[in-house]
Write an enzyme that holds these catalytic residues in place. Structure first.
Site, PDB file in Angstrom:
ATOM      1  N   CYS A  17       0.842  -1.198   0.000  1.00 39.51           N
ATOM      2  CA  CYS A  17       0.000   0.000   0.000  1.00 39.51           C
ATOM      3  C   CYS A  17       0.875   1.246   0.000  1.00 39.51           C
ATOM      4  CB  CYS A  17      -0.923   0.009   1.218  1.00 39.51           C
ATOM      5  SG  CYS A  17      -0.027   0.084   2.777  1.00 39.51           S
ATOM      6  N   CYS A  20       3.501   1.661   2.717  1.00 38.04           N
ATOM      7  CA  CYS A  20       4.779   0.961   2.504  1.00 38.04           C
ATOM      8  C   CYS A  20       5.732   1.867   1.717  1.00 38.04           C
ATOM      9  CB  CYS A  20       4.560  -0.339   1.736  1.00 38.04           C
ATOM     10  SG  CYS A  20       3.541  -1.555   2.573  1.00 38.04           S
ATOM     11  N   CYS A  85      43.316 -19.607 -14.102  1.00 35.74           N
ATOM     12  CA  CYS A  85      43.610 -19.775 -12.674  1.00 35.74           C
ATOM     13  C   CYS A  85      42.661 -18.934 -11.839  1.00 35.74           C
ATOM     14  CB  CYS A  85      45.055 -19.409 -12.364  1.00 35.74           C
ATOM     15  SG  CYS A  85      45.384 -17.646 -12.568  1.00 35.74           S
ATOM     16  N   CYS A  88      42.285 -15.216 -12.555  1.00 36.53           N
ATOM     17  CA  CYS A  88      41.388 -14.856 -13.670  1.00 36.53           C
ATOM     18  C   CYS A  88      39.955 -14.718 -13.152  1.00 36.53           C
ATOM     19  CB  CYS A  88      41.419 -15.936 -14.750  1.00 36.53           C
ATOM     20  SG  CYS A  88      43.020 -16.190 -15.519  1.00 36.53           S
ATOM     21  N   ASP A 502       8.947 -30.818  12.537  1.00 41.73           N
ATOM     22  CA  ASP A 502       7.492 -30.703  12.532  1.00 41.73           C
ATOM     23  C   ASP A 502       6.922 -32.119  12.652  1.00 41.73           C
ATOM     24  OD1 ASP A 502       4.898 -29.471  12.060  1.00 41.73           O
ATOM     25  OD2 ASP A 502       4.978 -30.468  10.114  1.00 41.73           O
ATOM     26  N   ASP A 700       7.138 -29.660   6.202  1.00 41.71           N
ATOM     27  CA  ASP A 700       6.626 -29.972   4.869  1.00 41.71           C
ATOM     28  C   ASP A 700       5.415 -29.152   4.452  1.00 41.71           C
ATOM     29  OD1 ASP A 700       4.716 -31.118   6.578  1.00 41.71           O
ATOM     30  OD2 ASP A 700       4.196 -32.623   5.066  1.00 41.71           O
ATOM     31  N   ASP A 704       4.720 -24.274   7.818  1.00 34.05           N
ATOM     32  CA  ASP A 704       6.114 -24.372   8.272  1.00 34.05           C
ATOM     33  C   ASP A 704       7.017 -23.344   7.592  1.00 34.05           C
ATOM     34  OD1 ASP A 704       5.526 -26.626   9.867  1.00 34.05           O
ATOM     35  OD2 ASP A 704       5.713 -27.954   8.138  1.00 34.05           O
TER      36      ASP A 704
END
Length: 805
Positions: A17, A20, A85, A88, A502, A700, A704
């Protein structure tokens, strides 16, 4: 806007909004060095005028992120050729990071790629490529699916280097023969007089120096033109010094009839040959270290049989479109992710889950691209194609992990950036000390010691130490079903001391199952037939679990003539003229049906973490059934393994404490945090972090995601939701807790391997340079040691590909 000011447009994410936008604007205007900041909510961008002498784009981005918003960035990967190397890689990285609009650039020497985050309003892909080319290298944008092309390019380069090496070896062997026969203990070796002729030696050394060795001169020129130095500078300096000094001696000998001149043609030629051999071994080993990506790409089906306009067509898998109906015959790979429309089969999903037992598939089930259809015909509708498929996502995660840097690499990078100039200084000092003090006036001896210093000090091993281990470690982890999203997560995981699990879907299967049936006065099959027929009409997950459990027992189910779901109580149904009630205590109390004789058993079930339901038939108590979300078969073993690794294991859940503790006891978990709301999980993680703990969250579900993002390491079970996997740092594709221990173990082994590599890389240079400066290493021996150092580091990293857990 003053002459010294700069203007930048910063894309912002997370604004919802006008408040923000105002908050960001105020925050930026307070930042020292910012002259004006204007945030456009509609365009989601901020235009900032600032003084580069006081603040930077990094500080501006940091301020936006500290206010709780994100800074959007485009990402691109470039394939880079011409690097020799670590210096570089460091130079390209610095050059890209200097470009206005580049947020972050990371160059991987082992993969020969650059990962760049940039603001497309200020800089484009063409600008990035131009910057790389300006630094003396070649670059092109990496596109999806060009992994095979890159592998082909690498094979072509290996063939080219092989030809160069053999040609160089043919020219160098006669010179080596002449050198070896010089020693008193090798005087018995026959040597043709022609090989002692300085002009013959010149003829043999010149093609090696300027044709075979041209790559070192070109690389050195490009580096010096950009005011930096790399391995090519060291090689070019060292071999040129030997070659041109020998040429000077040869020319000076004209007309003097001098014999046994102090020539060093063999030094320059043999050095170049040995360096080419080391580069050849290194290129082959680097190719093996990206084998994980090639293996994953090899799993993809090449073609698919689709139905278009009623006709079967075999098309390349890239041409399959969403919604296409694909025919998958027995023994064929499923080409794309999709939904089974017709047919039944068993599908081998071991490439994704690690489980060797095929999974039965029928209409309505989902299938994953690259899995193997074993024994039946399937008609599949494509739902995900191209880079959206599960396999493509896995490949993307592994590529990103291999392309990122672990924090431990910063030390090696910072040293590589200043290493070559320091070595040139040491070589010059070595020459001066030997020429003026150790062996006054002996130009040849002083030059030889300086050349040895230049050659032994090449920083290749230092640059390869970390990325090759990250590539091999993350690649092997992917084969074990553990996907690290970046090198930093691979490094952090080994420091963990606390694992939060969990409950639902992580410790447990996440699906309720029928666990217990107690028949009071009726026989069990008849009781189950009535309960199954009644529950068949309910859409409640517990009802579906009961029906599935009864069906597994082989009990035939009739149809209910009436059905009523009573929210919060249970169900009522009529089956074969009998009234059946299934539900809570309150359901039976409402109908005045006594159930005291089942009360103790019901309480025992609930203490064990099960959901118990009473069954009444025609107004009398008939039995008791229990349903539970049972723990996964591997959960207890996984918890034991984590404890044996010295980790604290905690289970977290929104369930009531009694149920949670019952599940925890069964899984062998001692600490339980129960009755936690989804938003409270992240708060619990922060509490542990405040105590100084390094915390991993394993989950999962969508609920979470905040905790996964808050934890030091978030691990998402791969069988869970996309949101959880997006928020996590590590994805466990096999859906088992044993993968948590696998992830930590792979992290420990990879970090141990990186430390070994860095130790040996530093040891070679720390010990080698003084040895060379003191005169204990001939230049050709220094060249062999330098080549061996790079090869040994890569071979040590490749040991990770054979890890068994």
């Amino acid at each position: 806007m003053s002459a010294k000011s700069a203007e930048a447009t910063v894309p912002i994410t997370g604004m919802t909004c006008a408040a923000c936008a105002l908050r960001i604007e105020k925050g930026l205007n307070k930042l020292e060095g910012v002259e004006a900041a204007n945030v456009n909510l509609a365009l989601e961008k901020s235009t900032v005028v600032y003084d580069p002498a006081v603040t930077s784009l990094d500080a501006i981005r940091g301020k936006i992120e500290s206010l709780g918003y994100g800074v959007a960035a485009d990402k691109a990967e470039l394939n880079i050729t011409g690097m020799t190397c670590a210096a570089c890689a460091t130079r390209i990285e610095k050059g890209l990071n200097k470009l206005p609009g580049v947020l972050k650039a990371s160059v991987n020497l082992a993969l020969e790629t650059a990962a760049v985050e940039y603001d497309s309003s200020q800089v484009g892909i063409a600008d990035l490529i131009r910057q790389v080319e300006k630094l003396g290298y070649q670059a092109e944008r990496k596109v999806d699916g060009d992994g095979r092309q890159q592998a082909d390019r690498r094979q072509l380069e290996i063939r080219r280097q092989t030809v160069k090496f053999w040609v160089s070896l043919i020219f160098s062997l006669p010179l080596l023969w002449a050198m070896v026969s010089h020693f008193s203990f090798t005087s018995f070796i026959w040597l043709p007089d022609a090989l002692m002729n300085p002009w013959v030696q010149l003829a043999l050394a010149t093609p090696v120096q300027f044709i075979i060795g041209a790559q070192f001169y070109i690389g050195a020129y490009k580096a010096l033109r950009n005011k930096s130095a790399n391995m090519d500078v060291l090689v070019a300096l060292g071999t040129s010094a030997a070659y041109f000094y020998s040429l000077y001696v040869a020319i000076s000998s004209i007309g003097t009839h001098a014999h046994m001149l102090e020539l060093y043609f063999e030094t320059s030629a043999v050095l170049i040959t040995l360096i080419l051999l080391g580069k050849l071994f290194e290129a082959k080993a680097k190719g093996r270290s990206s084998e994980a990506i090639r293996k994953l790409m090899g799993l993809q089906a090449k073609t698919a049989v689709v139905i278009r306009d009623g006709v079967e067509l075999a098309v390349p898998v890239e041409e399959v479109r969403i919604g296409d109906v694909v025919h998958v015959k027995p023994g064929e790979k499923v080409p794309v992710d999709g939904l089974v429309l017709e047919g039944q089969s068993a599908v081998d999903e071991s490439m994704l889950t690690g489980e060797s037992i095929p999974v039965d598939k029928a209409a309505g089930d989902t299938v994953i691209g690259a899995t193997l259809n074993k024994n039946g015909f399937l008609k599949v509708q494509a739902t995900k194609i191209g880079k959206e498929t599960a396999l493509a996502q896995i490949i993307k995660v592994v590529e990103e992990a291999q392309g990122t840097k672990a924090p431990i690499q910063r030390l090696a990078d910072s040293i590589s950036g200043v290493f070559v100039p320091i070595v040139v200084g040491i070589a010059l000092l070595t020459f001066i000390v030997w020429y003026f003090w150790v062996l006054p006036g002996s130009f040849a001896e002083a030059l030889e010691k300086a050349i040895a210093v230049l050659v032994i000090a090449c920083p290749c091993a230092l640059g390869l130490a970390t990325p090759t281990s990250i590539m091999a470690g993350s690649g092997r982890a992917a084969e074990l079903g553990v996907l690290f999203k970046g090198g930093e997560h691979l490094e952090t995981a080994h420091r963990l001391d606390t694992i939060i699990l969990d409950k639902t879907g992580t410790v447990t299967k996440g699906e309720p199952e029928l666990t217990d049936v107690i028949a009071m006065d009726d026989d069990e099959p008849h009781l189950l037939a009535l309960v199954g027929a009644a529950e068949k009409n309910s859409e409640h997950p517990l009802a579906q679990a009961i029906v599935a459990g009864i069906a597994e027992k082989g009990v035939a189910l009739a149809s209910a003539s009436s059905f009523e779901a009573i929210p919060g109580y249970g169900i009522r149904a009529t089956v074969d003229g009998q009234e059946v009630l299934v539900g809570t205590r309150r359901l039976l109390e409402r109908d005045d049906i006594p159930f005291e004789r089942a009360a103790d058993t019901m309480l025992a079930f609930e203490r064990a973490g099960k959901t118990a339901m009473l069954v009444a038939i025609d107004g009398r108590l008939a039995g008791l059934i229990a349903v539970a979300d049972t723990i996964k078969p591997t959960s207890k073993k996984a918890v034991e393994r984590l404890k044996a690794m010295g980790l604290t294991v905690i289970m977290i859940t929104g369930d009531n404490r009694q149920t949670a503790e019952a599940i925890a006891r069964e899984a062998g978990i001692d600490q339980v945090i129960a009755e936690v709301l989804p938003e409270g999980k992240a708060a619990e993680v922060k509490k542990l972090q405040a105590q100084g703990k390094k915390v991993a969250m394993v989950g999962d579900g969508i609920n979470d995601a905040p905790a996964l993002a808050t934890a030091d390491i978030g691990m998402a079970i791969g069988t869970g939701t996309d949101v959880a996997m997006e928020a996590a740092d590590i994805t466990l594709m096999r859906g088992e807790l044993t993968s948590v221990a696998d992830a930590i173990e792979m992290s420990k082994r990879t970090i141990r391997n990186i430390k070994q590599n860095l130790f040996w890389a530093f040891a070679y240079n720390t010990l080698g340079i003084p040895f060379a400066a003191l005169g204990f290493l001939a230049p050709w021996l220094a060249g062999a040691a330098m080549a061996f150092s790079s090869v040994s580091v890569v071979l040590n990293a490749l040991r990770l590909q054979r890890v068994k857990l």
